[in-house]
Design a protein around this motif. Sequence first.
Motif, PDB file in Angstrom:
ATOM      1  N   VAL A 126      20.304 -43.228   1.251  1.00  0.00           N
ATOM      2  CA  VAL A 126      18.921 -42.791   1.493  1.00  0.00           C
ATOM      3  C   VAL A 126      18.532 -43.260   2.893  1.00  0.00           C
ATOM      4  N   VAL A 127      18.512 -42.317   3.841  1.00  0.00           N
ATOM      5  CA  VAL A 127      18.198 -42.674   5.227  1.00  0.00           C
ATOM      6  C   VAL A 127      16.683 -42.588   5.401  1.00  0.00           C
ATOM      7  N   HIS A 128      16.067 -43.732   5.644  1.00  0.00           N
ATOM      8  CA  HIS A 128      14.611 -43.795   5.690  1.00  0.00           C
ATOM      9  C   HIS A 128      14.175 -44.197   7.093  1.00  0.00           C
ATOM     10  N   VAL A 129      13.926 -43.198   7.935  1.00  0.00           N
ATOM     11  CA  VAL A 129      13.548 -43.435   9.322  1.00  0.00           C
ATOM     12  C   VAL A 129      12.050 -43.228   9.495  1.00  0.00           C
ATOM     13  N   TYR A 130      11.543 -42.136   8.935  1.00  0.00           N
ATOM     14  CA  TYR A 130      10.113 -41.836   9.028  1.00  0.00           C
ATOM     15  C   TYR A 130       9.420 -42.367   7.778  1.00  0.00           C
ATOM     16  N   ARG A 131       8.159 -42.762   7.954  1.00  0.00           N
ATOM     17  CA  ARG A 131       7.426 -43.344   6.836  1.00  0.00           C
ATOM     18  C   ARG A 131       7.405 -42.422   5.610  1.00  0.00           C
ATOM     19  N   ASP A 132       7.130 -41.129   5.826  1.00  0.00           N
ATOM     20  CA  ASP A 132       6.792 -40.249   4.700  1.00  0.00           C
ATOM     21  C   ASP A 132       7.942 -39.377   4.208  1.00  0.00           C
ATOM     22  N   ARG A 133       9.143 -39.511   4.783  1.00  0.00           N
ATOM     23  CA  ARG A 133      10.226 -38.625   4.344  1.00  0.00           C
ATOM     24  C   ARG A 133      11.585 -39.293   4.498  1.00  0.00           C
ATOM     25  N   VAL A 134      12.513 -38.858   3.649  1.00  0.00           N
ATOM     26  CA  VAL A 134      13.860 -39.431   3.688  1.00  0.00           C
ATOM     27  C   VAL A 134      14.906 -38.325   3.693  1.00  0.00           C
ATOM     28  N   ALA A 135      16.079 -38.659   4.213  1.00  0.00           N
ATOM     29  CA  ALA A 135      17.260 -37.804   4.058  1.00  0.00           C
ATOM     30  C   ALA A 135      18.126 -38.467   2.984  1.00  0.00           C
ATOM     31  N   PHE A 136      18.423 -37.710   1.939  1.00  0.00           N
ATOM     32  CA  PHE A 136      19.154 -38.245   0.794  1.00  0.00           C
ATOM     33  C   PHE A 136      20.542 -37.577   0.801  1.00  0.00           C
ATOM     34  N   VAL A 183      11.459 -34.954   0.563  1.00  0.00           N
ATOM     35  CA  VAL A 183      12.838 -35.414   0.372  1.00  0.00           C
ATOM     36  C   VAL A 183      13.797 -34.320   0.838  1.00  0.00           C
ATOM     37  N   LEU A 184      14.639 -34.695   1.780  1.00  0.00           N
ATOM     38  CA  LEU A 184      15.645 -33.767   2.296  1.00  0.00           C
ATOM     39  C   LEU A 184      16.998 -34.102   1.659  1.00  0.00           C
ATOM     40  N   ILE A 185      17.478 -33.173   0.838  1.00  0.00           N
ATOM     41  CA  ILE A 185      18.770 -33.382   0.179  1.00  0.00           C
ATOM     42  C   ILE A 185      19.863 -32.840   1.098  1.00  0.00           C
ATOM     43  N   ILE A 214      10.522 -30.511  -1.431  1.00  0.00           N
ATOM     44  CA  ILE A 214      11.954 -30.798  -1.478  1.00  0.00           C
ATOM     45  C   ILE A 214      12.612 -29.846  -0.494  1.00  0.00           C
ATOM     46  N   ARG A 215      13.503 -30.390   0.309  1.00  0.00           N
ATOM     47  CA  ARG A 215      14.253 -29.535   1.234  1.00  0.00           C
ATOM     48  C   ARG A 215      15.729 -29.728   0.968  1.00  0.00           C
ATOM     49  N   ILE A 216      16.499 -28.673   1.200  1.00  0.00           N
ATOM     50  CA  ILE A 216      17.952 -28.788   1.095  1.00  0.00           C
ATOM     51  C   ILE A 216      18.547 -28.386   2.442  1.00  0.00           C
ATOM     52  N   PRO A 303      14.388 -19.920  13.343  1.00  0.00           N
ATOM     53  CA  PRO A 303      15.046 -21.001  14.083  1.00  0.00           C
ATOM     54  C   PRO A 303      14.128 -22.227  14.158  1.00  0.00           C
ATOM     55  N   TYR A 304      14.642 -23.368  13.745  1.00  0.00           N
ATOM     56  CA  TYR A 304      13.825 -24.578  13.622  1.00  0.00           C
ATOM     57  C   TYR A 304      14.196 -25.580  14.717  1.00  0.00           C
ATOM     58  N   TYR A 305      15.414 -26.113  14.653  1.00  0.00           N
ATOM     59  CA  TYR A 305      15.847 -27.050  15.679  1.00  0.00           C
ATOM     60  C   TYR A 305      17.111 -26.549  16.374  1.00  0.00           C
ATOM     61  N   LEU A 306      17.217 -26.881  17.661  1.00  0.00           N
ATOM     62  CA  LEU A 306      18.493 -26.812  18.371  1.00  0.00           C
ATOM     63  C   LEU A 306      18.804 -28.259  18.732  1.00  0.00           C
ATOM     64  N   TYR A 307      19.867 -28.785  18.145  1.00  0.00           N
ATOM     65  CA  TYR A 307      20.181 -30.198  18.350  1.00  0.00           C
ATOM     66  C   TYR A 307      21.062 -30.409  19.567  1.00  0.00           C
ATOM     67  N   GLN A 308      20.716 -31.380  20.363  1.00  0.00           N
ATOM     68  CA  GLN A 308      21.670 -31.912  21.322  1.00  0.00           C
ATOM     69  C   GLN A 308      22.782 -32.569  20.495  1.00  0.00           C
ATOM     70  N   LEU A 346      16.773 -34.212  20.480  1.00  0.00           N
ATOM     71  CA  LEU A 346      17.833 -35.212  20.409  1.00  0.00           C
ATOM     72  C   LEU A 346      17.473 -36.160  19.283  1.00  0.00           C
ATOM     73  N   ASP A 347      18.360 -36.295  18.311  1.00  0.00           N
ATOM     74  CA  ASP A 347      18.088 -37.244  17.236  1.00  0.00           C
ATOM     75  C   ASP A 347      18.542 -38.631  17.685  1.00  0.00           C
ATOM     76  N   THR A 348      17.768 -39.635  17.321  1.00  0.00           N
ATOM     77  CA  THR A 348      18.080 -41.027  17.669  1.00  0.00           C
ATOM     78  C   THR A 348      17.849 -41.884  16.419  1.00  0.00           C
ATOM     79  N   GLY A 351      14.338 -41.574  15.276  1.00  0.00           N
ATOM     80  CA  GLY A 351      13.738 -40.260  15.022  1.00  0.00           C
ATOM     81  C   GLY A 351      14.109 -39.254  16.094  1.00  0.00           C
ATOM     82  N   LYS A 352      13.636 -38.032  15.913  1.00  0.00           N
ATOM     83  CA  LYS A 352      14.000 -36.943  16.815  1.00  0.00           C
ATOM     84  C   LYS A 352      13.077 -36.900  18.026  1.00  0.00           C
ATOM     85  N   ILE A 353      13.676 -36.795  19.199  1.00  0.00           N
ATOM     86  CA  ILE A 353      12.900 -36.716  20.437  1.00  0.00           C
ATOM     87  C   ILE A 353      12.946 -35.282  20.941  1.00  0.00           C
TER      88      ILE A 353
HETATM   89  C1  LIG Z   1      15.872 -35.075  10.636  1.00  0.00           C
HETATM   90  C2  LIG Z   1      15.502 -36.074   9.672  1.00  0.00           C
HETATM   91  C3  LIG Z   1      14.427 -35.875   8.804  1.00  0.00           C
HETATM   92  C4  LIG Z   1      13.588 -34.626   8.834  1.00  0.00           C
HETATM   93  O1  LIG Z   1      12.918 -34.514  10.056  1.00  0.00           O
HETATM   94  P1  LIG Z   1      11.914 -33.308  10.347  1.00  0.00           P
HETATM   95  O2  LIG Z   1      11.605 -33.437  11.787  1.00  0.00           O
HETATM   96  O3  LIG Z   1      10.724 -33.507   9.464  1.00  0.00           O
HETATM   97  O4  LIG Z   1      12.635 -32.051  10.003  1.00  0.00           O
HETATM   98  C5  LIG Z   1      14.104 -36.876   7.928  1.00  0.00           C
HETATM   99  N1  LIG Z   1      14.799 -38.019   7.876  1.00  0.00           N
HETATM  100  C6  LIG Z   1      15.842 -38.230   8.692  1.00  0.00           C
HETATM  101  C7  LIG Z   1      16.572 -39.511   8.593  1.00  0.00           C
HETATM  102  C8  LIG Z   1      16.237 -37.264   9.602  1.00  0.00           C
HETATM  103  O5  LIG Z   1      17.293 -37.474  10.401  1.00  0.00           O
END
Ligand SMILES: *Cc1c(COP(=O)(O)O)cnc(C)c1O
Length: 398
Positions: A126-136, A183-185, A214-216, A303-308, A346-348, A351-353
Amino acid sequence: MPFRSPASLHYRTAARSENITQRGAALFGVNEEQFSNWRWQMKNQITSAEDARKVLHLSENETQAFHELESLFQAGVTPYYLALMDLENEFDPVRLQAVPRLDELKDKIGIEDPLQEVGNSPVKEVVHVYRDRVAFCVAQLCPVYCRYCFRKRRDDEVGLHFNPKIVDAGVKYIAENKEIRDVLITGGDPLIAQDGTLENLLRQLRNIPHVEIIRIGTRVPVTLPYRVTEELADMLAQFHPLWINTHFNCPEELTPEAAAAIDTLLSRGIPVGNQSVLLAGVNDSPERLKALLEGLVRIRVRPYYLYQAQTVEGTAHLRVPIEKGLDLMRSLRGNTTGFAIPQYVLDTPTGKIPLSPNHVIGRTEDDVLLLDLKKNPWREPNPINDYVTQNPLGFPNL
Ligand SMILES: *Cc1c(COP(=O)(O)O)cnc(C)c1O
Ligand code: SF4
């Protein structure tokens, strides 16, 4: 009914009109029904040079790479994704994403976990970087192992795929943290699990009152579109609001089969977005990037993100300088539909910059100076007031 036949859709929506099911079935010597069975595809994943050589004309570089990378990051490609490739050209953009190359052994700056996801996980996966959302990260396996994947490290861990202990502990963490509303699965590719396994997880998450959306995250519409069956879409639709983000990287991937998979999801009211990774030789020219994005909106994918590309080990040959990424973004604005343009990020570890071409030059007395799309200065009347003195053009006081 299992997978909706792409023939029921208008072909003009997809960027390419060739029927990959037909081509693939012929290449692999099976009938189309078998070829479009997702379980057959997973069982027949191509993992070695010997398998690949039956269909592709492999170069010396690729053949050696299959062997030398076996223990570092194993190859795996669905017959469907292989059938998208140019069989002769080793630099084909689909092939560059999935077939190993010796260049993967020559990356001087790549590291294992550039986002420090392991450290950012209060409980496993469970990657918890942002207060309100996680990547599971519930899944470990994928239909295709993308050579640039930033979660290659998962390849080593045995038994990570929908491990009941990890899933239960993750659900418990989310249930106990009332701030988590999203929650991002993800994984791996979560849609590789059986419908029942996924349904069980989704039901547990839906039963948590503070989980609003819920996001997948899945690459299945691109690498294994046959997985998107009518039954899967019906099952997913029980858990609205449910959003899907998929991962197309180049126009060649926009097939009638992919369009059919997307249509099946959209027909159940599931919004579909796309996250691409900027990759050398795949999508790093204005023409190819624009063709990808316009092809996506034709099949109603936003189209949502283009990642570096992350500095993951073994990916130097696929990375594109940020300066070039910014130029590509500049080439899009004004030249295509506004909502076809993703945000370049760019994800760090924190969080994403956003990486945005800067159009704000500065200020004179009562005007803000901007650069217009023709690179001419634009003077926008914008008088000084209290807010402006405290926040000079939003630049932080570093
Ligand atoms: C990308 C990401 C999210 C979702 O970020 P959004 O900008 O809301 O799409 C959530 N948690 C982590 C750890 C992420 O890497
Ligand atoms: S599908 Fe996603 S998780 Fe799987 S290898 Fe590709 S980028 Fe990585």
